[in-house]
Write an enzyme that holds these catalytic residues in place. Structure first.
Site, PDB file in Angstrom:
ATOM      1  N   THR A 121      -1.581 -22.716  18.900  1.00 44.02           N
ATOM      2  CA  THR A 121      -2.906 -22.277  19.349  1.00 44.02           C
ATOM      3  C   THR A 121      -3.483 -21.227  18.405  1.00 44.02           C
ATOM      4  O   THR A 121      -2.742 -20.400  17.861  1.00 44.02           O
ATOM      5  CB  THR A 121      -2.874 -21.709  20.787  1.00 44.02           C
TER       6      THR A 121
ATOM      7  N   THR B 225       1.344  -4.713   4.081  1.00 41.15           N
ATOM      8  CA  THR B 225       1.101  -5.130   5.468  1.00 41.15           C
ATOM      9  C   THR B 225       0.477  -6.524   5.559  1.00 41.15           C
ATOM     10  O   THR B 225       0.634  -7.204   6.572  1.00 41.15           O
ATOM     11  CB  THR B 225       0.166  -4.130   6.183  1.00 41.15           C
ATOM     12  N   ASP B 226      -0.240  -6.952   4.505  1.00 37.24           N
ATOM     13  CA  ASP B 226      -1.005  -8.199   4.618  1.00 37.24           C
ATOM     14  C   ASP B 226      -0.130  -9.391   4.986  1.00 37.24           C
ATOM     15  O   ASP B 226      -0.539 -10.233   5.797  1.00 37.24           O
ATOM     16  CB  ASP B 226      -1.758  -8.491   3.309  1.00 37.24           C
TER      17      ASP B 226
ATOM     18  N   THR C 272       0.803  -1.229   0.000  1.00 37.05           N
ATOM     19  CA  THR C 272       0.000   0.000   0.000  1.00 37.05           C
ATOM     20  C   THR C 272       0.831   1.271   0.000  1.00 37.05           C
ATOM     21  O   THR C 272       0.486   2.250  -0.667  1.00 37.05           O
ATOM     22  CB  THR C 272      -0.923   0.005   1.249  1.00 37.05           C
TER      23      THR C 272
ATOM     24  N   CYS D 126      -5.373 -19.009  19.487  1.00 32.64           N
ATOM     25  CA  CYS D 126      -5.452 -17.768  20.276  1.00 32.64           C
ATOM     26  C   CYS D 126      -4.275 -16.872  19.891  1.00 32.64           C
ATOM     27  O   CYS D 126      -3.141 -17.346  19.807  1.00 32.64           O
ATOM     28  CB  CYS D 126      -5.363 -18.061  21.771  1.00 32.64           C
TER      29      CYS D 126
ATOM     30  N   ASP E  20       1.509  -6.476  -4.600  1.00 36.56           N
ATOM     31  CA  ASP E  20       0.626  -6.456  -3.439  1.00 36.56           C
ATOM     32  C   ASP E  20       1.031  -7.685  -2.643  1.00 36.56           C
ATOM     33  O   ASP E  20       1.143  -8.790  -3.207  1.00 36.56           O
ATOM     34  CB  ASP E  20      -0.826  -6.566  -3.935  1.00 36.56           C
ATOM     35  N   SER E  21       1.277  -7.541  -1.356  1.00 39.66           N
ATOM     36  CA  SER E  21       1.857  -8.661  -0.610  1.00 39.66           C
ATOM     37  C   SER E  21       0.897  -9.843  -0.473  1.00 39.66           C
ATOM     38  O   SER E  21       1.294 -10.921  -0.048  1.00 39.66           O
ATOM     39  CB  SER E  21       2.383  -8.212   0.749  1.00 39.66           C
TER      40      SER E  21
END
Ligand code: ASP
Length: 347
Positions: free
Chosen positions: A277, A95-96, A18, A279, A63-64
């Site tokens: 995990t 950033t992706d 971006t 989480c 674009d990543s």
């Protein structure tokens, strides 16, 4: 500060994302002349030339979301080829998948004697409300003036260990965090660095690694997951390792014996099953519950407190270096460069 008289040489390696995009009829896409725009913005920022900063575009800019493991090699080789010419490196990256690239680069080098800092932005540099200049200037200041000798992400005033980072906000400027490790630094009126957490500098050596397309898969558990679904994933002829994102401290369903048999069968065929995990914060402690112990008994390797990004890229690097399933089993959760917590490796 971003001093015009800095004696440090920094390479800004633009990979895409971006930060260097502009609007098109199909949404934001990479701009070809971003390098000159960026140089002009930096000149405006310091009020003159910026000696010691070179900008290089790593074409094709992407674009990543389009990143594949060979792109990690492309970036690592670009760094290696210029390693001795600079005091630090800044990677402008989408950033992706920034946390994947940061993790992969950390494993491809393991040790280093200078900073490799990844940054980007949530809004392109060419837009009025862009967060790009803040991220860029903070990253340049950190890379030029501080004793960092590892792969980091610098975003929204946070300096994070690359292989501990996750993108956890899709729209917020504070897009990245490292839930299992305190931030390595933060930039406010002052720059505060946790030097006690930084990895010690050591001569950089890029590892040889031939990434194998499709060798690693990821499967997240959900209530009702069937052994048919597992079976389809495990039947993939290219698959050599599967990361399972399990519940809580590493639990999975153990009421379906066919599912566990299938996992054990895959392990026997030489597929590495790694249990992390789902989480965002915390670790797998696989023997806490019978449900977790069943996965371990079927042969799942504990991924300790690794992020998905770190587990996935570490498996790719290990397989790309020809590691056997047994070797992966024995060493997977031992930290190479600060990616996991040592005492959690062998619970
Ligand atoms: N899709 C973009 C990328 O990852 C998003 C960004 O850079 O923020 O390249």
């Amino acid at each position: 500060m971003l001093a015009a008289n800095s004696t440090k040489r920094i390479l800004v390696l633009h990979c895409g994302g971006t930060i260097g995009m502009g609007p098109t009829s199909e949404g934001y896409a990479t701009l070809d002349d971003f390098g000159s725009r960026l140089r002009q913005r930096l000149r405006d920022h310091v009020g003159g030339e910026l000696p010691g900063v070179d900008i290089l575009e790593l074409t094709p800019l992407i674009d990543s979301a389009n990143m594949v493991p060979d792109d990690w090699t492309r970036i690592a080789c670009a760094l290696k080829a210029r390693w001795d010419d600079y005091d630090g490196f800044l990677l402008l990256h989408g950033t992706d998948t920034m946390a994947y690239t940061a993790s992969a680069l950390s494993f491809l080098f393991r040790r280093m004697d200078k900073p490799v800092i990844l940054t980007g932005s949530q809004i392109p540099l060419c837009e009025p409300r862009s967060d790009a200049m803040d991220n860029l200037v903070n990253s340049l200041v950190l890379a030029s003036n501080y004793p960092i000798a590892e792969v980091c992400i610098c975003f929204h005033g946070r300096l994070l260990r690359g292989n501990r980072s996750i993108k956890f906000k899709s729209t917020g400027f504070d897009a990245f965090d490292s839930p299992n490790l305190p931030w390595l630094g933060k930039t406010g009126i002052q720059i505060e660095l946790r030097e006690d957490l930084l990895l010690p500098p050591a001569a950089a050596e890029m590892q040889t690694c031939q990434f194998i397309d499709g060798a690693v898969g990821v499967l997240q558990l959900y209530p009702g997951i069937s052994h048919h679904f597992f079976s389809a994933a495990l039947a993939d002829a290219y698959l050599k390792a599967l990361v399972i994102q399990s519940y809580g401290v590493g639990n999975g369903p153990n009421r379906d014996p066919e599912l566990l048999r299938m996992l054990a069968g895959a392990v026997e065929r030489g597929i590495s099953i790694v249990n992390i995990t789902r989480c965002p914060q915390g670790s797998v402690l696989p023997l806490t519950y019978a449900t977790g112990a069943s996965l371990a008994k079927a042969g799942a390797i504990s991924g300790a407190d690794l992020t998905l990004e770190a587990a996935y890229t570490k498996l790719h690097v290990l397989l790309g270096q020809g590691a056997s399933r047994d070797a992966i089993q024995q060493t997977f959760a031992e930290p190479w460069c600060g990616e996991c917590t040592p005492h959690l490796a062998n619970p």
